[in-house]
Design an enzyme around this catalytic site. Structure first.
Site, PDB file in Angstrom:
ATOM      1  N   HIS A 109       0.836  -1.204   0.000  1.00 54.32           N
ATOM      2  CA  HIS A 109       0.000   0.000   0.000  1.00 54.32           C
ATOM      3  C   HIS A 109       0.872   1.255   0.000  1.00 54.32           C
ATOM      4  O   HIS A 109       0.603   2.213  -0.735  1.00 54.32           O
ATOM      5  CB  HIS A 109      -0.913   0.030   1.233  1.00 54.32           C
ATOM      6  CG  HIS A 109      -1.905  -1.075   1.286  1.00 54.32           C
ATOM      7  ND1 HIS A 109      -2.091  -1.837   2.417  1.00 54.32           N
ATOM      8  CD2 HIS A 109      -2.784  -1.538   0.361  1.00 54.32           C
ATOM      9  CE1 HIS A 109      -3.033  -2.726   2.190  1.00 54.32           C
ATOM     10  NE2 HIS A 109      -3.462  -2.583   0.938  1.00 54.32           N
ATOM     11  N   LYS A 128     -16.357  -8.079   6.599  1.00 54.02           N
ATOM     12  CA  LYS A 128     -15.032  -8.658   6.830  1.00 54.02           C
ATOM     13  C   LYS A 128     -14.689  -8.621   8.307  1.00 54.02           C
ATOM     14  O   LYS A 128     -14.990  -7.655   8.995  1.00 54.02           O
ATOM     15  CB  LYS A 128     -13.964  -7.846   6.081  1.00 54.02           C
ATOM     16  CG  LYS A 128     -13.696  -8.258   4.666  1.00 54.02           C
ATOM     17  CD  LYS A 128     -12.486  -7.485   4.151  1.00 54.02           C
ATOM     18  CE  LYS A 128     -12.045  -7.987   2.801  1.00 54.02           C
ATOM     19  NZ  LYS A 128     -10.868  -7.241   2.315  1.00 54.02           N
ATOM     20  N   ARG A 182      -1.605  -6.625  -7.870  1.00 50.08           N
ATOM     21  CA  ARG A 182      -0.456  -7.452  -7.508  1.00 50.08           C
ATOM     22  C   ARG A 182      -0.110  -8.434  -8.618  1.00 50.08           C
ATOM     23  O   ARG A 182       1.035  -8.708  -8.875  1.00 50.08           O
ATOM     24  CB  ARG A 182      -0.749  -8.231  -6.223  1.00 50.08           C
ATOM     25  CG  ARG A 182      -0.807  -7.367  -5.000  1.00 50.08           C
ATOM     26  CD  ARG A 182      -1.140  -8.224  -3.811  1.00 50.08           C
ATOM     27  NE  ARG A 182      -2.405  -8.892  -4.033  1.00 50.08           N
ATOM     28  CZ  ARG A 182      -3.475  -8.776  -3.255  1.00 50.08           C
ATOM     29  NH1 ARG A 182      -3.415  -8.055  -2.182  1.00 50.08           N
ATOM     30  NH2 ARG A 182      -4.579  -9.393  -3.534  1.00 50.08           N
ATOM     31  N   SER A 241      -2.983  -7.965   2.656  1.00 49.20           N
ATOM     32  CA  SER A 241      -3.333  -7.787   4.068  1.00 49.20           C
ATOM     33  C   SER A 241      -3.786  -9.105   4.683  1.00 49.20           C
ATOM     34  O   SER A 241      -3.447  -9.410   5.829  1.00 49.20           O
ATOM     35  CB  SER A 241      -4.429  -6.727   4.202  1.00 49.20           C
ATOM     36  OG  SER A 241      -3.932  -5.464   3.835  1.00 49.20           O
TER      37      SER A 241
END
Length: 164
Positions: free
Chosen positions: A20, A44, A93, A131
């Site tokens: 990030h 979440k 990514r 994460s």
């Protein structure tokens, strides 16, 4: 008219990683103001509350006056409208991220036709960092010191014990 010199970088950022940070540092090369929009995602299971994430990110980025951090809930397009920006920054990514991000891009453009999304590919040393993986590794006592800023590592140690 909205400013093209501002952008929004949305996400859950739970926790904020070096990946990030890389996207932030690269984004501020071409925008004057970057707002990190921390999603309040109730579906979440979070390590840190949205307010804690804002506090942590602000501490990590304290030397970046052009970066603002705040929470949001609901639709990203509504946040962009309210903040008078039409540029969204997203990090990718791997190719596997593209399908998901492309679908979000298309929906956002349907809801707000003049919204643009800029995709930045992760630097090779950050391409594996997520994460979710960082939380999992920390939970089981693995070393995450190279994946998160020092401030995040310290906060995670308080949650998981002295791993890292």
């Amino acid at each position: 008219m909205y400013s093209v010199k501002s952008a929004v970088y949305p996400g859950s950022f739970d926790p904020f990683t070096n990946g990030h940070l890389d996207i932030v540092e690269r984004s501020i090369r071409f925008v004057d103001t970057l707002t990190i929009a921390v999603l309040k995602n109730t579906s979440k299971k979070s390590l840190f509350s949205p307010d804690e994430r804002v506090e942590i990110i602000q501490e990590v980025l304290k030397d970046y006056p052009q970066v603002k951090v705040q929470t949001f809930e609901g639709l990203l397009v509504d946040f962009c409208r309210a903040h008078n920006t039409r540029i969204v920054i997203r990090g990718l990514r791997a190719v596997s991220d593209f399908d998901y991000e492309h679908a979000i891009f298309l929906m956002n453009r349907k809801l707000l036709p003049d919204l643009e999304t800029i995709f930045l590919m992760a630097a090779s040393d950050n391409s594996f960092i997520s994460s979710t993986i960082v939380k999992e590794v920390a939970h089981f006592g693995g070393n995450i010191a190279d994946q998160v800023p020092a401030i995040v590592l310290e906060r995670m140690k308080k949650v998981h014990g002295n791993h890292g």
